[in-house]
Design an enzyme around this catalytic site. Structure first.
Site, PDB file in Angstrom:
ATOM      1  N   CYS A 103      -0.779  20.127  12.282  1.00 17.06           N
ATOM      2  CA  CYS A 103      -1.489  21.365  12.604  1.00 17.06           C
ATOM      3  C   CYS A 103      -2.811  21.034  13.300  1.00 17.06           C
ATOM      4  O   CYS A 103      -3.610  20.256  12.768  1.00 17.06           O
ATOM      5  CB  CYS A 103      -1.754  22.164  11.332  1.00 17.06           C
ATOM      6  SG  CYS A 103      -2.775  23.640  11.610  1.00 17.06           S
ATOM      7  N   LYS A 123      -6.175  40.228  52.763  1.00 16.82           N
ATOM      8  CA  LYS A 123      -6.619  41.512  52.216  1.00 16.82           C
ATOM      9  C   LYS A 123      -7.468  41.199  50.978  1.00 16.82           C
ATOM     10  O   LYS A 123      -6.952  40.964  49.886  1.00 16.82           O
ATOM     11  CB  LYS A 123      -5.445  42.408  51.842  1.00 16.82           C
ATOM     12  CG  LYS A 123      -5.862  43.811  51.432  1.00 16.82           C
ATOM     13  CD  LYS A 123      -4.670  44.717  51.199  1.00 16.82           C
ATOM     14  CE  LYS A 123      -5.136  46.127  50.875  1.00 16.82           C
ATOM     15  NZ  LYS A 123      -5.981  46.179  49.666  1.00 16.82           N
ATOM     16  N   LYS A 139       1.355  43.974  50.782  1.00 17.66           N
ATOM     17  CA  LYS A 139       0.870  43.706  49.430  1.00 17.66           C
ATOM     18  C   LYS A 139       1.682  42.612  48.741  1.00 17.66           C
ATOM     19  O   LYS A 139       2.897  42.539  48.884  1.00 17.66           O
ATOM     20  CB  LYS A 139       0.919  44.990  48.586  1.00 17.66           C
ATOM     21  CG  LYS A 139       0.060  46.132  49.116  1.00 17.66           C
ATOM     22  CD  LYS A 139      -1.416  45.869  48.982  1.00 17.66           C
ATOM     23  CE  LYS A 139      -1.886  45.959  47.548  1.00 17.66           C
ATOM     24  NZ  LYS A 139      -1.894  47.320  46.994  1.00 17.66           N
ATOM     25  N   CYS A 152      -4.953  26.747   5.295  1.00 10.70           N
ATOM     26  CA  CYS A 152      -5.252  26.584   6.722  1.00 10.70           C
ATOM     27  C   CYS A 152      -6.217  27.683   7.175  1.00 10.70           C
ATOM     28  O   CYS A 152      -5.890  28.872   7.077  1.00 10.70           O
ATOM     29  CB  CYS A 152      -3.968  26.650   7.539  1.00 10.70           C
ATOM     30  SG  CYS A 152      -4.247  26.450   9.316  1.00 10.70           S
ATOM     31  N   GLU A 163      -4.696  38.746  58.632  1.00  9.42           N
ATOM     32  CA  GLU A 163      -5.897  38.442  57.877  1.00  9.42           C
ATOM     33  C   GLU A 163      -5.605  38.564  56.379  1.00  9.42           C
ATOM     34  O   GLU A 163      -4.613  39.159  55.975  1.00  9.42           O
ATOM     35  CB  GLU A 163      -7.023  39.427  58.238  1.00  9.42           C
ATOM     36  CG  GLU A 163      -7.304  39.521  59.726  1.00  9.42           C
ATOM     37  CD  GLU A 163      -8.194  40.726  60.052  1.00  9.42           C
ATOM     38  OE1 GLU A 163      -8.856  41.244  59.120  1.00  9.42           O
ATOM     39  OE2 GLU A 163      -8.215  41.148  61.220  1.00  9.42           O
ATOM     40  N   CYS A 180       2.739  25.614  10.461  1.00 12.12           N
ATOM     41  CA  CYS A 180       1.943  24.823   9.522  1.00 12.12           C
ATOM     42  C   CYS A 180       2.331  25.221   8.106  1.00 12.12           C
ATOM     43  O   CYS A 180       2.411  26.404   7.779  1.00 12.12           O
ATOM     44  CB  CYS A 180       0.459  25.088   9.778  1.00 12.12           C
ATOM     45  SG  CYS A 180      -0.633  24.447   8.499  1.00 12.12           S
ATOM     46  N   TYR A 204     -14.702  42.553  59.057  1.00 10.99           N
ATOM     47  CA  TYR A 204     -13.387  42.433  59.681  1.00 10.99           C
ATOM     48  C   TYR A 204     -13.054  43.510  60.706  1.00 10.99           C
ATOM     49  O   TYR A 204     -12.113  43.360  61.478  1.00 10.99           O
ATOM     50  CB  TYR A 204     -12.289  42.411  58.601  1.00 10.99           C
ATOM     51  CG  TYR A 204     -12.288  43.575  57.646  1.00 10.99           C
ATOM     52  CD1 TYR A 204     -11.798  44.825  58.012  1.00 10.99           C
ATOM     53  CD2 TYR A 204     -12.788  43.423  56.359  1.00 10.99           C
ATOM     54  CE1 TYR A 204     -11.802  45.885  57.132  1.00 10.99           C
ATOM     55  CE2 TYR A 204     -12.798  44.483  55.456  1.00 10.99           C
ATOM     56  CZ  TYR A 204     -12.301  45.717  55.855  1.00 10.99           C
ATOM     57  OH  TYR A 204     -12.313  46.765  54.977  1.00 10.99           O
ATOM     58  N   ASP A 207      -2.783  47.863  39.783  1.00  7.93           N
ATOM     59  CA  ASP A 207      -2.374  48.155  41.157  1.00  7.93           C
ATOM     60  C   ASP A 207      -0.899  48.501  41.262  1.00  7.93           C
ATOM     61  O   ASP A 207      -0.509  49.366  42.046  1.00  7.93           O
ATOM     62  CB  ASP A 207      -2.672  46.944  42.060  1.00  7.93           C
ATOM     63  CG  ASP A 207      -4.166  46.760  42.299  1.00  7.93           C
ATOM     64  OD1 ASP A 207      -4.936  47.663  41.902  1.00  7.93           O
ATOM     65  OD2 ASP A 207      -4.554  45.733  42.867  1.00  7.93           O
ATOM     66  N   CYS A 218      -5.860  22.354  10.718  1.00  3.57           N
ATOM     67  CA  CYS A 218      -6.144  21.756   9.410  1.00  3.57           C
ATOM     68  C   CYS A 218      -5.544  20.364   9.229  1.00  3.57           C
ATOM     69  O   CYS A 218      -5.825  19.693   8.238  1.00  3.57           O
ATOM     70  CB  CYS A 218      -5.654  22.670   8.297  1.00  3.57           C
ATOM     71  SG  CYS A 218      -3.849  22.775   8.164  1.00  3.57           S
TER      72      CYS A 218
END
Length: 666
Positions: free
Chosen positions: A402, A112, A310, A426, A110, A420, A221, A37, A405
């Site tokens: 970790c 949106k 918005k 791992c 209201e 790790c 609406y 958007d 592991c």
């Protein structure tokens, strides 16, 4: 004032309108938006600004555009009253410009709702036809689909006009969206990007049984055609809608009489956005007096009596439900925020990166807090601050082992990341390394994705890259009997593995996961050393002499090839694959393109984009994707768009394809 646009403005406006039309078709017809958007709004705002300066461009521009044409697969009907869009405003100044012009300062606010617009026509209280917005002049017939939605009554109750077209929004709650996508993933069906896409894709079906199987909701609406009206205000109309059997967003609605009151509502709803069970992308502010609405009328594509305020598309407020720690392919532990799902810029976000333990401390966030999440384009969402501390918030303690592991965690001197130490043992690191190894820019082994790797590693069939090339000979018959596999899929996987046995040097270097080394650096190394053995035996001092290889990179490369574990793994791999030598290319220090930053735009007739990029890099140029003040040359092919306009605005040198060809020849 000059009202005749120059050529550059004409080109920019044409490019903007072309993009907006393409994006509208993707959004309204195909239910598959290709931009978020924020990007759409920014481009439309720019087009409107140009049309305001040059009204001659407004005739077929953004000022008059609504939705997209009706798709061929649907029967269409004209809207008896045009179904217009709502003008967007993005900040307090925009709201003030609109509000200050109102003769009556009583407005109704209201939500949106981020869904799909519908129009439902009733004759003598009976639902007779349903349409989409379509082009605003005509819409797609979705009567049977709307009849499957419980929130849209088939017969009105109470006192209603003989003819009325009720308009509203079909949407999907976030909870229903998650249920839909979970089931789709399990069944191998289409996964929707967000609830709005899911609602649109469900509503615009030729088979109403598919619509009925989806959990769609609807609000009402406003109205289109009507035979009579006995309400005086928008708020009274909401009461009427509810008495007829519709649902509205009345519980979230507010009256306001000043700009401060409008902004207070905006701030409050923004803060509570995550608590609302469906997606919203702003507020709609309407003149409450319906007679004044009718007097104010409309522009070509939007009413004058309402605006959509918005929300910032890239940020939202939601709740931090927990923090998990992921282990990457290099062993680095990354905390990830588990969020109450929220729509940000058109994408439903449920996780965000927290980077490291220091970042958690800096932000001072606790589990249960309301936090501000930011997302821009395709960037991984991140938390930028705390909006409100939760009453029962708890501190997060970083693990001292970790989580995959159980091995010890270390923090290298001068580094904030914790990792790790179990590099080879791992499972999280092993999966990550193998994913990188088989990726498209590496060995490109199709059919060996994350799920397959996890399965084969879990069974102990793959423990190193070399094991991939003996997988089918060792376990092909067993794989055929696994769920999701069969004779054909195993054969296809075997073909993909066999095709990968011959590989270019730069792709090999990229695939083996040398720290700090990406695609570009791999190409530099390949062109400098020519073969793998020369690179493996190069010292850190020699590596530091290579243009484009910094001290840290050089040390990492030398250390990688000196490590005995890596040497053993590489030797085993080289018994299975053949690495093609590269042509040694001396760095270009002279010439018209040496050291220049170049941008390609438009279509070239003689070269593909990849070919042109390869040629430019051979000539010593650095090819980038964005035009900026630091760009030296823009090479423009056919149908060059906004990048060409931007280059002209900045006064950057623009080459035609012929000029590019001449430079190659010289």
């Amino acid at each position: 004032m000059n009202t005749t646009p120059d050529l550059f403005t004409l080109a920019e406006h044409a490019d903007l309108i072309k993009k907006l039309n393409e994006w509208d078709i993707a959004y309204h017809q195909n239910d598959a938006p290709v931009v978020d958007d924020a990007t759409y709004d920014a481009e439309k705002k720019r087009a409107l600004a140009i049309e305001e300066q040059y009204p001659v461009l407004a005739k077929n521009g953004a000022s008059t555009h609504v939705g997209a044409a009706v798709a061929d697969k649907f029967k269409s009907y004209p809207h008896t009253v045009p179904m217009l869009s709502i003008s967007d405003v993005f900040d307090e100044h925009d709201v003030a410009d609109w509000f200050d012009k109102l003769a009556d300062k009583n407005v109704f606010i209201e939500l949106k709702v981020d869904g799909v617009s519908y129009a439902a026509r009733y004759e003598n209280g009976v639902f007779v036809r349903g349409l989409t917005r379509g082009s605003g002049i005509s819409g797609e017939d979705i009567t049977q689909n709307l009849m499957t939605i419980a929130d849209i009554p088939k017969k009105l109750t109470g006192d209603f006009p003989d003819i009325i077209e009720v308009r509203g929004e079909v949407y999907m709650t976030r909870a229903d969206f998650i249920v839909l996508n979970t089931a789709a993933e399990q069944n191998g069906d289409k996964i929707f990007a967000n609830p709005r896409n899911a609602a649109a894709g469900s509503l615009r079906q030729l088979n109403p049984e598919i619509t009925a199987s989806r959990r769609l909701s609807a609000f009402a609406y406003t109205y289109g055609e009507l035979s009579s009206r006995d309400w005086q205000t928008q708020s009274e109309y909401f009461d009427k809608l509810q008495s007829w059997g519709f649902k509205t967003t009345r519980q979230y609605a507010h009256h306001a009489h000043t700009l401060d009151e409008i902004q207070a509502v905006y701030n409050d709803i923004m803060m509570r956005r995550a608590d609302i069970p469906f997606d919203i992308d702003g507020l709609v502010i309407k003149v409450n007096d319906v007679a004044l609405q009718e007097k104010m009328g409309s522009r070509a594509n939007s009413p004058r009596w309402e605006v959509a305020y918005k929300f910032p598309a890239a940020r939202a407020v939601t709740q931090l439900n927990g923090i998990t720690v992921q282990v990457g392919r290099t062993g680095v532990l990354t905390p990830v925020a588990e969020l109450e799902p929220i729509n940000i810029g058109g994408v439903l976000v449920s996780r965000a990166t927290l980077h490291n333990a220091d970042e958690i401390a800096r932000l001072n966030i606790k589990i249960g807090d309301k936090i501000i999440v930011q997302r821009a384009g395709d960037v991984i969402p991140q938390i930028v601050g705390v909006a409100e501390s939760g009453p029962n918030a708890t501190e997060f303690h970083f693990p001292d082992a970790c989580p995959v592991c159980g091995s010890a965690i270390v923090q290298d001197a001068g580094m904030v990341a914790r990792r790790c130490i179990n590099t080879l043992g791992c499972p999280a690191q092993r999966i990550g390394e193998l994913e990188h190894f088989v990726s498209r820019k590496g060995f490109d082994i199709e059919g060996l994705g994350t799920k397959q790797l996890e399965l084969f590693v879990g069974r102990g069939w793959i423990n190193s890259p070399a094991d991939i090339f003996t997988l089918i000979s060792r376990h092909g018959n067993e794989i055929k009997n696994l769920d999701g596999f069969g004779e054909k899929s195993v054969a296809n996987l075997n073909d993909a593995i066999e095709r990968a046995r011959d590989i270019d040097l730069h792709r090999f270097l990229f695939s083996i996961g040398i720290p700090e080394i990406g695609e570009v650096t791999s190409k530099i190394l390949a062109r400098t050393f020519g073969n793998l053995n020369a690179l493996r035996t190069a010292s850190a001092t020699e590596l530091k002499q290579v243009d484009g290889i910094g001290d840290v990179m050089a040390d990492e490369i030398a250390s990688f090839f000196a490590d005995t574990h890596n040497t053993r793994a590489l030797n085993a791999l080289l018994e299975q694959v053949h690495v093609r030598d590269a042509e040694i290319v001396a760095p270009v220090l002279t010439g018209v393109l040496a050291g220049k930053k170049v941008v390609l735009t438009g279509a070239l007739s003689a070269y593909s984009r990849d070919e042109a990029k390869e040629i430019l890099e051979h000539m010593g140029a650095k090819v980038t994707g964005t035009v900026s003040a630091k760009t030296d040359i823009v090479i423009a092919g056919a149908d060059a768009g906004s990048k060409l306009v931007r280059a002209n605005e900045l006064g950057i040198k623009v080459w035609s394809e012929q000029e590019f060809t001449d430079a190659i020849a010289n």
